[in-house]
Design a protein around this motif. Structure first.
Motif, PDB file in Angstrom:
ATOM      1  N   GLY A   1      13.254 -31.079  -8.276  1.00  0.00           N
ATOM      2  CA  GLY A   1      13.343 -32.507  -8.033  1.00  0.00           C
ATOM      3  C   GLY A   1      14.068 -32.789  -6.743  1.00  0.00           C
ATOM      4  N   PRO A   2      14.372 -34.052  -6.466  1.00  0.00           N
ATOM      5  CA  PRO A   2      15.023 -34.408  -5.197  1.00  0.00           C
ATOM      6  C   PRO A   2      16.392 -33.761  -5.066  1.00  0.00           C
ATOM      7  N   LEU A   3      16.788 -33.510  -3.820  1.00  0.00           N
ATOM      8  CA  LEU A   3      18.119 -33.004  -3.522  1.00  0.00           C
ATOM      9  C   LEU A   3      19.013 -34.101  -2.963  1.00  0.00           C
ATOM     10  N   ALA A   4      18.487 -35.323  -2.925  1.00  0.00           N
ATOM     11  CA  ALA A   4      19.275 -36.473  -2.483  1.00  0.00           C
ATOM     12  C   ALA A   4      18.798 -37.707  -3.235  1.00  0.00           C
ATOM     13  N   TYR A   5      19.738 -38.453  -3.772  1.00  0.00           N
ATOM     14  CA  TYR A   5      19.448 -39.689  -4.497  1.00  0.00           C
ATOM     15  C   TYR A   5      20.140 -40.847  -3.776  1.00  0.00           C
ATOM     16  N   ASP A   6      19.354 -41.846  -3.380  1.00  0.00           N
ATOM     17  CA  ASP A   6      19.876 -43.037  -2.713  1.00  0.00           C
ATOM     18  C   ASP A   6      19.649 -44.243  -3.609  1.00  0.00           C
ATOM     19  N   VAL A   7      20.729 -44.929  -3.962  1.00  0.00           N
ATOM     20  CA  VAL A   7      20.675 -46.045  -4.895  1.00  0.00           C
ATOM     21  C   VAL A   7      21.144 -47.316  -4.202  1.00  0.00           C
ATOM     22  N   GLN A   8      20.324 -48.359  -4.251  1.00  0.00           N
ATOM     23  CA  GLN A   8      20.742 -49.688  -3.811  1.00  0.00           C
ATOM     24  C   GLN A   8      21.309 -50.423  -5.019  1.00  0.00           C
ATOM     25  N   SER A   9      22.540 -50.957  -4.921  1.00  0.00           N
ATOM     26  CA  SER A   9      23.197 -51.457  -6.121  1.00  0.00           C
ATOM     27  C   SER A   9      24.064 -52.669  -5.816  1.00  0.00           C
ATOM     28  N   ARG A  10      24.761 -53.128  -6.850  1.00  0.00           N
ATOM     29  CA  ARG A  10      25.720 -54.236  -6.742  1.00  0.00           C
ATOM     30  C   ARG A  10      26.835 -53.976  -7.749  1.00  0.00           C
ATOM     31  N   PRO A  11      27.993 -54.589  -7.600  1.00  0.00           N
ATOM     32  CA  PRO A  11      29.110 -54.366  -8.533  1.00  0.00           C
ATOM     33  C   PRO A  11      28.716 -54.654  -9.982  1.00  0.00           C
ATOM     34  N   GLY A  12      29.120 -53.753 -10.866  1.00  0.00           N
ATOM     35  CA  GLY A  12      28.830 -53.876 -12.281  1.00  0.00           C
ATOM     36  C   GLY A  12      27.523 -53.262 -12.720  1.00  0.00           C
ATOM     37  N   GLN A  13      26.688 -52.833 -11.791  1.00  0.00           N
ATOM     38  CA  GLN A  13      25.394 -52.267 -12.143  1.00  0.00           C
ATOM     39  C   GLN A  13      25.528 -50.782 -12.449  1.00  0.00           C
ATOM     40  N   THR A  14      24.713 -50.303 -13.404  1.00  0.00           N
ATOM     41  CA  THR A  14      24.727 -48.898 -13.824  1.00  0.00           C
ATOM     42  C   THR A  14      23.366 -48.260 -13.549  1.00  0.00           C
ATOM     43  N   HIS A  15      23.400 -47.019 -13.088  1.00  0.00           N
ATOM     44  CA  HIS A  15      22.181 -46.270 -12.778  1.00  0.00           C
ATOM     45  C   HIS A  15      22.243 -44.920 -13.479  1.00  0.00           C
ATOM     46  N   HIS A  16      21.076 -44.408 -13.838  1.00  0.00           N
ATOM     47  CA  HIS A  16      20.998 -43.126 -14.535  1.00  0.00           C
ATOM     48  C   HIS A  16      19.999 -42.220 -13.813  1.00  0.00           C
ATOM     49  N   GLY A  17      20.212 -40.933 -13.925  1.00  0.00           N
ATOM     50  CA  GLY A  17      19.287 -39.965 -13.371  1.00  0.00           C
ATOM     51  C   GLY A  17      19.422 -38.617 -14.049  1.00  0.00           C
ATOM     52  N   VAL A  18      18.440 -37.755 -13.806  1.00  0.00           N
ATOM     53  CA  VAL A  18      18.434 -36.414 -14.380  1.00  0.00           C
ATOM     54  C   VAL A  18      18.089 -35.415 -13.291  1.00  0.00           C
ATOM     55  N   ILE A  19      18.873 -34.357 -13.203  1.00  0.00           N
ATOM     56  CA  ILE A  19      18.628 -33.251 -12.276  1.00  0.00           C
ATOM     57  C   ILE A  19      18.211 -32.036 -13.099  1.00  0.00           C
ATOM     58  N   ILE A  20      17.074 -31.462 -12.795  1.00  0.00           N
ATOM     59  CA  ILE A  20      16.558 -30.311 -13.538  1.00  0.00           C
ATOM     60  C   ILE A  20      16.895 -29.027 -12.785  1.00  0.00           C
ATOM     61  N   ILE A  21      17.618 -28.134 -13.450  1.00  0.00           N
ATOM     62  CA  ILE A  21      17.953 -26.827 -12.875  1.00  0.00           C
ATOM     63  C   ILE A  21      17.022 -25.785 -13.479  1.00  0.00           C
ATOM     64  N   GLN A  22      16.335 -25.043 -12.627  1.00  0.00           N
ATOM     65  CA  GLN A  22      15.337 -24.058 -13.055  1.00  0.00           C
ATOM     66  C   GLN A  22      15.881 -22.647 -12.858  1.00  0.00           C
ATOM     67  N   ASN A  23      15.770 -21.822 -13.879  1.00  0.00           N
ATOM     68  CA  ASN A  23      16.100 -20.401 -13.787  1.00  0.00           C
ATOM     69  C   ASN A  23      14.838 -19.635 -13.433  1.00  0.00           C
ATOM     70  N   ASN A  24      14.796 -19.086 -12.230  1.00  0.00           N
ATOM     71  CA  ASN A  24      13.601 -18.380 -11.753  1.00  0.00           C
ATOM     72  C   ASN A  24      13.640 -16.888 -12.041  1.00  0.00           C
ATOM     73  N   SER A  25      14.709 -16.417 -12.671  1.00  0.00           N
ATOM     74  CA  SER A  25      14.866 -14.981 -12.894  1.00  0.00           C
ATOM     75  C   SER A  25      14.463 -14.598 -14.303  1.00  0.00           C
TER      76      SER A  25
ATOM     77  N   TRP B   1      32.807 -43.015  -9.684  1.00  0.00           N
ATOM     78  CA  TRP B   1      31.825 -43.861 -10.361  1.00  0.00           C
ATOM     79  C   TRP B   1      30.826 -43.050 -11.181  1.00  0.00           C
ATOM     80  N   ILE B   2      30.852 -41.728 -11.023  1.00  0.00           N
ATOM     81  CA  ILE B   2      29.795 -40.868 -11.570  1.00  0.00           C
ATOM     82  C   ILE B   2      30.339 -39.984 -12.686  1.00  0.00           C
ATOM     83  N   THR B   3      29.607 -39.922 -13.772  1.00  0.00           N
ATOM     84  CA  THR B   3      29.846 -38.930 -14.824  1.00  0.00           C
ATOM     85  C   THR B   3      28.567 -38.124 -14.998  1.00  0.00           C
TER      86      THR B   3
END
Length: 419
Positions: free
Chosen positions: A182-206, A242-244
């Motif tokens: 997936g993307p290696l950079a996430y750009d979010v346009q936001s405002r105070p009090g707004q919440t955003h969610h995302g998922v990063i998928i880590i693949q084991n190639n071995s 701001w991030i967990t």
């Protein structure tokens, strides 16, 4: 007198300056060198070799699956160590450009690897088979009598990391063992009090289980190639607090994958305007082999890790500003380049494309030359190097433009005298 194992390590990072679907980086190569081999060292002769150099293609770096020339990257290097002798110096340089549709510049001269992040080379798009050479100097009878030297060399960057890691005991080679799907950079346009969610998928190639750790870092970078990685929330424009995310540590089965879920909540009640950012680092945990080390060896092996940038731009009224700190013409035997350092003195991240157009003294254009595109955060700076052809003797004007791809275009001029 017994010789001891001498240890060093190099961590390389390719930093993608724009979102990419699933950029892959792999780093291959182990450097094993005998220190104190026959004819070099004995109890009665301490005048053995003080400098060792790897082969020209000891390390091979591949950057693939980019989005093309729009995906700019930079490879940085630094060192952190334990029990490292002050007399030892580790050097690194790029010996080959690799192949592919992308481009690559700089890094062809030896650069000392210190505890500070420094730019090694940069490029855009896919490049495979980039060759790297290492050198270590300052080896003497006195510093080889120490039990060991333990050194990590780290690479800072915006989007992904790969490292060579030298340790006291041999490690399995992790180069290319994990990737980010997936993307290696996430750009979010936001405002105070707004919440955003995302998922990063880590693949084991071995074909082995991979234990993974994830953590956050702040990130600042400068035109001289130096970088700062602070604790999350330590910088004025950090969004680290701001991030967990979860999970912070996990194991992926062979050929499997694991999602990392992140949540970003912009705080209310603060005067927030412009861009805020941080990195989420993901790397495999190296498991040490229990084999006994061989005396008198210099050993380097490799590990790969990624850094994913998470950027928040709050509101739409942030100030855009770019300062040209330095402009210079650098002349070579067969070519030349315009080198410029620019600093983002505004409040919003910039992603300028730089080009130079040269005019002779009669105002006739001698051509327009592209210098690439880089992401520059507020309070950060970047160096661009624009190649230009050899020109006849005379006076010229170079128009230098940094175009952000919107209404924000910045420019400067440089007078040239060629004799």
């Amino acid at each position: 007198m017994r010789t001891k194992r001498l240890l060093a390590a190099v961590l390389l990072c390719a930093a993608i300056s724009s979102p990419a679907p699933a950029v892959d980086i792999s780093l291959l190569g182990n450097w094993v060198e005998r220190i104190g081999a026959k004819g070099q060292f004995s109890r009665f002769n301490e005048q053995f070799k003080s400098t060792y150099e790897s082969s020209v293609d000891e390390i091979i770096l591949n950057i693939t699956n980019t989005g093309g020339h729009a995906d700019r990257w930079r490879v940085d290097v630094r060192r952190s160590d334990t029990n490292w002798s002050d007399s030892l110096v580790l050097w690194i340089k790029r010996t080959g450009p690799g192949v592919g549709t992308g481009s690559i510049t700089e890094g062809t001269f030896y650069q000392e690897v210190t505890i500070n992040d420094m730019a090694l080379f940069s490029g855009a798009g896919d490049r495979s088979g980039i060759t790297i050479r290492l050198r270590i100097t300052g080896i003497s009878a006195s510093n080889t009598q120490q039990l060991s030297y333990f050194s990590y060399l780290h690479c800072g960057g915006l989007a992904m990391k790969a490292m060579l890691l030298g340790i006291l005991m041999p490690l399995p080679v992790f180069a290319g063992s994990i990737s980010v799907d997936g993307p290696l950079a996430y750009d979010v346009q936001s405002r105070p009090g707004q919440t955003h969610h995302g998922v990063i998928i880590i693949q084991n190639n071995s074909e082995e289980y991979q234990e993974i750790i994830a953590y956050q870092r702040d990130y600042l970078f400068y035109a001289d190639g130096s970088n700062l990685y602070g604790e999350p929330g330590s910088e004025e424009r950090s969004n680290g607090d701001w991030i967990t995310f979860a999970p912070p540590q996990f194991t992926i089965q062979p050929e499997g994958s694991q999602p990392i879920a992140w949540t970003m909540t912009v705080p209310e009640g603060k005067d927030l305007r412009g861009s805020y950012w941080s990195l989420l680092m993901v790397e495999p945990i190296a498991h040490y082999s229990r084999q006994n080390p061989q005396n008198g060896e210099l050993l380097l092996t490799s590990v790969v890790r990624y850094g994913i940038q998470l950027t928040t731009t709050v509101g739409v009224d942030g100030r855009y500003d770019l300062l040209f700190n330095s402009l210079d013409a650098v002349w070579g035997d067969s070519d030349a380049r315009i080198q410029l350092d620019v600093e983002n003195t505004g409040e919003v991240k910039l992603v300028p494309s730089v080009w130079v157009e040269i005019f002779n003294w009669d105002g006739v254009s001698q051509g327009r030359f592209q210098g690439g595109q880089k992401r520059i955060y507020p309070e950060c700076s970047a160096r661009f190097s624009v190649g230009i052809p050899k020109l006849p003797d005379g006076r010229y004007t170079a128009l230098i433009v940094a175009d952000n791809g919107d209404d924000h275009v910045f420019g400067s001029k440089l007078e040239l005298q060629i004799e």
